[in-house]
Write a protein that holds these residues in place. Structure first.
Motif, PDB file in Angstrom:
ATOM      1  N   GLY A 231       6.289   9.941   9.457  1.00 14.40           N
ATOM      2  CA  GLY A 231       7.596  10.055  10.090  1.00 14.40           C
ATOM      3  C   GLY A 231       8.682   9.470   9.215  1.00 14.40           C
ATOM      4  N   ALA A 232       9.924   9.688   9.625  1.00 12.19           N
ATOM      5  CA  ALA A 232      11.088   9.269   8.839  1.00 12.19           C
ATOM      6  C   ALA A 232      11.915   8.223   9.572  1.00 12.19           C
ATOM      7  CB  ALA A 232      11.967  10.477   8.525  1.00 12.19           C
ATOM      8  N   ASN A 233      12.533   7.335   8.809  1.00 13.68           N
ATOM      9  CA  ASN A 233      13.495   6.376   9.337  1.00 13.68           C
ATOM     10  C   ASN A 233      14.887   7.006   9.221  1.00 13.68           C
ATOM     11  OD1 ASN A 233      11.460   4.363   9.696  1.00 13.68           O
ATOM     12  ND2 ASN A 233      11.572   3.923   7.514  1.00 13.68           N
ATOM     13  N   LEU A 234      15.352   7.565  10.311  1.00 15.45           N
ATOM     14  CA  LEU A 234      16.574   8.372  10.318  1.00 15.45           C
ATOM     15  C   LEU A 234      17.823   7.549  10.640  1.00 15.45           C
ATOM     16  CD1 LEU A 234      15.011  11.317  12.353  1.00 15.45           C
ATOM     17  CD2 LEU A 234      15.511  11.339   9.893  1.00 15.45           C
ATOM     18  N   LEU A 235      18.976   8.187  10.513  1.00 17.18           N
ATOM     19  CA  LEU A 235      20.250   7.586  10.891  1.00 17.18           C
ATOM     20  C   LEU A 235      20.651   8.117  12.271  1.00 17.18           C
ATOM     21  CD1 LEU A 235      22.843   5.948  10.216  1.00 17.18           C
ATOM     22  CD2 LEU A 235      23.758   8.050   9.190  1.00 17.18           C
ATOM     23  N   MET A 236      20.811   7.217  13.244  1.00 20.82           N
ATOM     24  CA  MET A 236      21.281   7.625  14.562  1.00 20.82           C
ATOM     25  C   MET A 236      22.726   7.165  14.726  1.00 20.82           C
ATOM     26  SD  MET A 236      19.392   7.786  18.203  1.00 20.82           S
ATOM     27  CE  MET A 236      19.013   6.082  18.565  1.00 20.82           C
ATOM     28  N   TYR A 237      23.523   8.006  15.391  1.00 19.31           N
ATOM     29  CA  TYR A 237      24.941   7.719  15.537  1.00 19.31           C
ATOM     30  C   TYR A 237      25.422   8.141  16.917  1.00 19.31           C
ATOM     31  CZ  TYR A 237      25.353  12.746  14.745  1.00 19.31           C
ATOM     32  OH  TYR A 237      25.217  14.115  14.842  1.00 19.31           O
ATOM     33  N   ASN A 238      26.439   7.461  17.401  1.00 18.45           N
ATOM     34  CA  ASN A 238      27.066   7.783  18.684  1.00 18.45           C
ATOM     35  C   ASN A 238      28.010   8.963  18.466  1.00 18.45           C
ATOM     36  OD1 ASN A 238      29.173   7.705  20.800  1.00 18.45           O
ATOM     37  ND2 ASN A 238      28.079   5.874  21.506  1.00 18.45           N
ATOM     38  N   THR A 239      27.759  10.044  19.167  1.00 16.59           N
ATOM     39  CA  THR A 239      28.549  11.267  18.949  1.00 16.59           C
ATOM     40  C   THR A 239      29.980  11.143  19.452  1.00 16.59           C
ATOM     41  OG1 THR A 239      27.660  12.167  21.019  1.00 16.59           O
ATOM     42  CG2 THR A 239      26.523  12.768  18.988  1.00 16.59           C
ATOM     43  N   ASP A 240      30.244  10.157  20.314  1.00 15.31           N
ATOM     44  CA  ASP A 240      31.632   9.923  20.748  1.00 15.31           C
ATOM     45  C   ASP A 240      32.431   9.197  19.675  1.00 15.31           C
ATOM     46  OD1 ASP A 240      31.133  11.115  23.185  1.00 15.31           O
ATOM     47  OD2 ASP A 240      30.771   9.219  24.241  1.00 15.31           O
ATOM     48  N   VAL A 241      31.740   8.451  18.840  1.00 13.55           N
ATOM     49  CA  VAL A 241      32.389   7.663  17.791  1.00 13.55           C
ATOM     50  C   VAL A 241      32.501   8.453  16.491  1.00 13.55           C
ATOM     51  CG1 VAL A 241      32.227   5.570  16.368  1.00 13.55           C
ATOM     52  CG2 VAL A 241      31.604   5.486  18.810  1.00 13.55           C
ATOM     53  N   PHE A 242      31.466   9.231  16.205  1.00  8.37           N
ATOM     54  CA  PHE A 242      31.415   9.962  14.937  1.00  8.37           C
ATOM     55  C   PHE A 242      31.612  11.457  15.153  1.00  8.37           C
ATOM     56  CE2 PHE A 242      29.134   6.056  14.212  1.00  8.37           C
ATOM     57  CZ  PHE A 242      29.518   5.685  12.920  1.00  8.37           C
ATOM     58  N   THR A 243      32.759  11.951  14.702  1.00  7.59           N
ATOM     59  CA  THR A 243      33.042  13.381  14.720  1.00  7.59           C
ATOM     60  C   THR A 243      33.804  13.725  13.436  1.00  7.59           C
ATOM     61  OG1 THR A 243      33.258  13.352  17.137  1.00  7.59           O
ATOM     62  CG2 THR A 243      34.097  15.282  15.980  1.00  7.59           C
ATOM     63  N   PRO A 244      33.200  14.499  12.548  1.00 11.18           N
ATOM     64  CA  PRO A 244      31.877  15.106  12.632  1.00 11.18           C
ATOM     65  C   PRO A 244      30.763  14.084  12.402  1.00 11.18           C
ATOM     66  CG  PRO A 244      32.807  15.508  10.485  1.00 11.18           C
ATOM     67  CD  PRO A 244      33.879  14.819  11.281  1.00 11.18           C
ATOM     68  N   ALA A 245      29.542  14.576  12.401  1.00  8.81           N
ATOM     69  CA  ALA A 245      28.389  13.707  12.185  1.00  8.81           C
ATOM     70  C   ALA A 245      28.429  13.107  10.782  1.00  8.81           C
ATOM     71  CB  ALA A 245      27.102  14.512  12.360  1.00  8.81           C
ATOM     72  N   PRO A 246      28.014  11.860  10.634  1.00 13.04           N
ATOM     73  CA  PRO A 246      27.978  11.254   9.299  1.00 13.04           C
ATOM     74  C   PRO A 246      26.960  11.971   8.415  1.00 13.04           C
ATOM     75  CG  PRO A 246      26.836   9.862  10.889  1.00 13.04           C
ATOM     76  CD  PRO A 246      27.513  10.940  11.678  1.00 13.04           C
ATOM     77  N   ALA A 247      27.261  12.061   7.141  1.00 14.81           N
ATOM     78  CA  ALA A 247      26.365  12.737   6.203  1.00 14.81           C
ATOM     79  C   ALA A 247      25.754  11.767   5.203  1.00 14.81           C
ATOM     80  CB  ALA A 247      27.124  13.824   5.448  1.00 14.81           C
ATOM     81  N   SER A 248      26.139  10.490   5.312  1.00 14.58           N
ATOM     82  CA  SER A 248      25.699   9.497   4.342  1.00 14.58           C
ATOM     83  C   SER A 248      25.374   8.176   5.039  1.00 14.58           C
ATOM     84  CB  SER A 248      26.798   9.272   3.302  1.00 14.58           C
ATOM     85  OG  SER A 248      26.522   8.143   2.502  1.00 14.58           O
ATOM     86  N   TRP A 249      24.536   7.392   4.364  1.00 13.81           N
ATOM     87  CA  TRP A 249      24.230   6.043   4.837  1.00 13.81           C
ATOM     88  C   TRP A 249      25.401   5.092   4.601  1.00 13.81           C
ATOM     89  CZ3 TRP A 249      20.321   4.956   7.936  1.00 13.81           C
ATOM     90  CH2 TRP A 249      19.154   5.740   7.900  1.00 13.81           C
ATOM     91  N   ASP A 250      26.487   5.588   4.019  1.00 17.89           N
ATOM     92  CA  ASP A 250      27.613   4.694   3.770  1.00 17.89           C
ATOM     93  C   ASP A 250      28.176   4.087   5.051  1.00 17.89           C
ATOM     94  OD1 ASP A 250      28.973   6.890   4.840  1.00 17.89           O
ATOM     95  OD2 ASP A 250      30.143   7.296   3.015  1.00 17.89           O
ATOM     96  N   VAL A 251      27.926   4.739   6.192  1.00 15.37           N
ATOM     97  CA  VAL A 251      28.437   4.206   7.460  1.00 15.37           C
ATOM     98  C   VAL A 251      27.748   2.909   7.867  1.00 15.37           C
ATOM     99  CG1 VAL A 251      29.234   6.428   8.349  1.00 15.37           C
ATOM    100  CG2 VAL A 251      26.861   5.717   8.753  1.00 15.37           C
ATOM    101  N   VAL A 252      26.573   2.627   7.295  1.00 17.26           N
ATOM    102  CA  VAL A 252      25.913   1.354   7.590  1.00 17.26           C
ATOM    103  C   VAL A 252      25.954   0.405   6.396  1.00 17.26           C
ATOM    104  CG1 VAL A 252      24.380   2.411   9.280  1.00 17.26           C
ATOM    105  CG2 VAL A 252      23.573   2.114   6.932  1.00 17.26           C
ATOM    106  N   PHE A 253      26.486   0.878   5.291  1.00 14.83           N
ATOM    107  CA  PHE A 253      26.617   0.023   4.112  1.00 14.83           C
ATOM    108  C   PHE A 253      28.092  -0.156   3.734  1.00 14.83           C
ATOM    109  CE2 PHE A 253      22.120   1.493   3.361  1.00 14.83           C
ATOM    110  CZ  PHE A 253      21.546   0.252   3.582  1.00 14.83           C
ATOM    111  N   ASP A 254      28.600   0.631   2.836  1.00 14.90           N
ATOM    112  CA  ASP A 254      29.964   0.424   2.332  1.00 14.90           C
ATOM    113  C   ASP A 254      31.042   0.530   3.400  1.00 14.90           C
ATOM    114  OD1 ASP A 254      29.052  -0.004  -0.254  1.00 14.90           O
ATOM    115  OD2 ASP A 254      29.100   2.125  -0.768  1.00 14.90           O
ATOM    116  N   LYS A 255      30.821   1.330   4.424  1.00  8.94           N
ATOM    117  CA  LYS A 255      31.821   1.522   5.472  1.00  8.94           C
ATOM    118  C   LYS A 255      31.451   0.825   6.785  1.00  8.94           C
ATOM    119  CE  LYS A 255      33.267   6.036   3.663  1.00  8.94           C
ATOM    120  NZ  LYS A 255      33.401   7.493   3.951  1.00  8.94           N
TER     121      LYS A 255
END
Length: 397
Positions: free
Chosen positions: A162-186
């Motif tokens: 299995g994979a360790n995926l990125l989960m995001y709140n769809t009310d907060v993120f529009t469009p969907a994040p495409a990078s792990w930068d949302v948990v690192f640099d951003k």
């Protein structure tokens, strides 16, 4: 959806005691033995079954109906082979590693953060896959990998992955994040509502991110980090630490945090997304940098008291039906390419991307960091798991 019964990696790597540097260095050498030196030779033929087999595994891997009468793939094995199964579950890979040293178990289901340690310590033996007919049905991309083989020698057979995926709140993120930068640099934009997996092995996630965004570091494998590369990953994670609301190891807490909105983005598993209450505004994505993940391996003890029953178990659990039952119940993709014909949920394999080589190629499966660099470098020593454990404590403070 099948319930996720295992603490799995909910406890899989948390609470790890610091393993001594000497022991983890031994993943490169053990009492003078080079890594991969077999503690016993793989058999060339099998004998009569010994009437019993002792199995050490993650919860949910060896179900005999005692937890749920409707969930039982052990009884069929016992009837078929005459090998009575005695099983014990463990909660962390460190616990499994220590239990295998007792010599009380014939078989262990090991994750990639433990498998190389077991090989280096001489606790598991090479496996002759010619004696396991169902091995032929296992996806080729799971065979003879760094976490289940050493120097071209198989040390087990794949179970589920299995994979360790990125989960995001769809009310907060529009469009969907495409990078792990949302948990690192951003991550500062979501301060206090970012989550990350609570384990030293999570350092690999940071290394994978740096491998993509800072190629000058020369990272080729997120589990093969020299001191400079490890320091860069640690610095990235220290910066992330300021914005983490909660590190998670218990998948139930992760579910609750996304349902309440206390967490809006972070690492997850597909089964966690599937377990969210209906209407929870959350989805998962595989970011452009790739993901880490797991591929568990059934291994045979080097001093197995019931080696024939052990081989019988490896062959049985790799069969399409048994593999489908075990991995569907647990919440992961099966390893046998015919298992999808036996799942209860017709969408099980599609949900977990079973057999999707393009998807699987984006997963960096957990592997034990050792001094012998897994990326093939010989001009430097890589940092071992002891160093990662120390670094993780420093990161969390």
């Amino acid at each position: 959806m099948k319930r996720f019964t295992a603490h799995r990696k909910s406890a899989a790597l948390t609470g790890l005691a610091i393993v001594s540097v000497a022991l983890l260095t031994a993943c490169g050498t053990t009492s003078g033995k080079s890594e991969g030196t077999a503690s016993s030779e793989a058999p060339t033929k099998l004998g009569a079954n010994e009437k019993s087999v002792s199995i050490l595994a993650w919860p949910g891997y060896v179900e005999d109906g005692s937890n749920d009468p409707a969930v039982d793939w052990v009884s069929a094995f016992e009837d078929e082979t005459g090998c009575k199964v005695n099983s014990k579950t463990y909660g962390t890979s460190d616990e499994a590693f220590n239990l295998m040293k007792t010599g009380e178990y014939d078989v262990v289901a090991a994750s990639g953060d433990a498998s190389l340690r077991l090989v280096a310590a001489g606790d598991v033996a090479p496996v002759n896959t010619d004696l396991i007919p169902n091995y032929a049905g296992v996806y080729d991309f799971l065979k003879m990998q760094s976490w289940n083989s050493v120097d071209g020698v198989a040390y087990g057979i794949p179970h589920g992955y299995g994979a360790n995926l990125l989960m995001y709140n769809t009310d907060v993120f529009t469009p969907a994040p495409a990078s792990w930068d949302v948990v690192f640099d951003k991550s500062g934009q979501y301060k206090g509502k970012v989550t990350a997996y609570d384990s030293p092995i999570y350092i690999a996630d940071a290394a994978m991110y740096l491998m993509y965004h800072q190629p000058d570091l020369g990272i080729k494998n997120p589990y093969a980090l020299d001191e400079t590369q490890l320091a860069a990953a640690v610095d990235l994670l220290k910066g992330q630490r300021e914005n983490i609301g909660e590190y998670w190891s218990d998948y139930l807490k992760s579910i609750q945090a996304f349902e309440t909105g206390d967490t809006v983005v972070g690492t997850t598993w597909q089964v966690i997304r599937n377990s969210l209450a209906e209407g929870t505004p959350a989805e998962v994505v595989l970011p452009k940098e790739g993901v880490t993940g797991w591929s568990d391996t059934w291994m045979i003890a080097s001093q197995a008291k019931s080696p024939n029953c052990a081989y019988a178990w490896l062959n049985y659990i790799a069969s399409p039906k048994a593999n489908a039952q075990a991995t569907e119940y647990f919440g992961e993709a099966p390893s046998n390419q015919a298992a999808c014909d036996f799942t209860t949920d017709p969408n099980q394999c599609a949900t977990y991307h079973a057999g999707d080589e393009e998807y699987a190629a984006q997963i960096w499966y957990w592997s034990t960091p050792i001094e012998k660099c897994l990326d093939g470098r010989t001009d430097v020593k890589c940092t071992d798991y002891a160093a990662w454990t120390t670094a993780w404590q420093e990161i969390k403070g």
